[in-house]
Design a protein around this motif. Sequence first.
Motif, PDB file in Angstrom:
ATOM      1  N   GLU A 280      51.681  -5.653   3.391  1.00  0.00           N
ATOM      2  CA  GLU A 280      50.875  -4.688   2.910  1.00  0.00           C
ATOM      3  C   GLU A 280      49.347  -4.106   4.886  1.00  0.00           C
TER       4      GLU A 280
ATOM      5  N   CYS B  32      49.910  -9.547   4.703  1.00  0.00           N
ATOM      6  CA  CYS B  32      49.668  -7.983   5.371  1.00  0.00           C
ATOM      7  C   CYS B  32      48.936  -8.625   6.683  1.00  0.00           C
TER       8      CYS B  32
ATOM      9  N   GLU C 212      46.699 -17.040   0.185  1.00  0.00           N
ATOM     10  CA  GLU C 212      46.074 -16.086  -1.106  1.00  0.00           C
ATOM     11  C   GLU C 212      47.061 -16.618  -1.445  1.00  0.00           C
TER      12      GLU C 212
ATOM     13  N   ALA D 255      50.709 -13.386   1.143  1.00  0.00           N
ATOM     14  CA  ALA D 255      49.876 -13.623  -0.343  1.00  0.00           C
ATOM     15  C   ALA D 255      51.485 -14.032  -1.054  1.00  0.00           C
TER      16      ALA D 255
ATOM     17  N   HIS E  40      53.715 -10.799  -0.505  1.00  0.00           N
ATOM     18  CA  HIS E  40      53.554  -9.971   1.195  1.00  0.00           C
ATOM     19  C   HIS E  40      53.050 -10.894   1.886  1.00  0.00           C
TER      20      HIS E  40
HETATM   21 ZN    ZN Z   1      46.973  -8.745   0.001  1.00  0.00          ZN
END
Ligand code: ZN
Length: 139
Positions: free
Chosen positions: A129, A82, A56, A11, A80
């Motif tokens: 995450e 994931c 993302e 992200a 972050h």
């Molecule tokens: Zn995320």
Amino acid sequence: MAKIKKINHVAIVVKDIDEALKFWRDQLGLELDHVEDVPSQASKVAFLPVGEGEVELVQPTAADAGIAKYLETRGEGMHHLCIEVDDIAEHLIFLKEKQVRLINEEPLVLPGRKMAFIHPKATNGVLIELYEITDEPES
Ligand code: ZN
């Protein structure tokens, strides 16, 4: 022990998704799958698949939310990473046994997934995450 499956997404926090797409879609060449409002995270998210994972682009939508403050103090950039696991509850127990500092001690349950964050103080500065996909989206 819970199995680690893959990097689900990376992200990146941006000021403006449309501006950011000028690089990520138009110049780099990633495909934009869709843009979605995520009120629970006070953000709007653009999903750009990359192989089995995704990039993302996350644009804060509320000035007082954590993600907006992050953007204000640290600027645009990676927010972050994931990692998808097959059993998040089991994985959190495993991390707690190892005294890893967590942001979420218990998984948050969202439509289609469960998630929890590991504190960046425990991870060389990268917010991580964890995801468990509970419901494959229909395609
Ligand atoms: Zn995320």
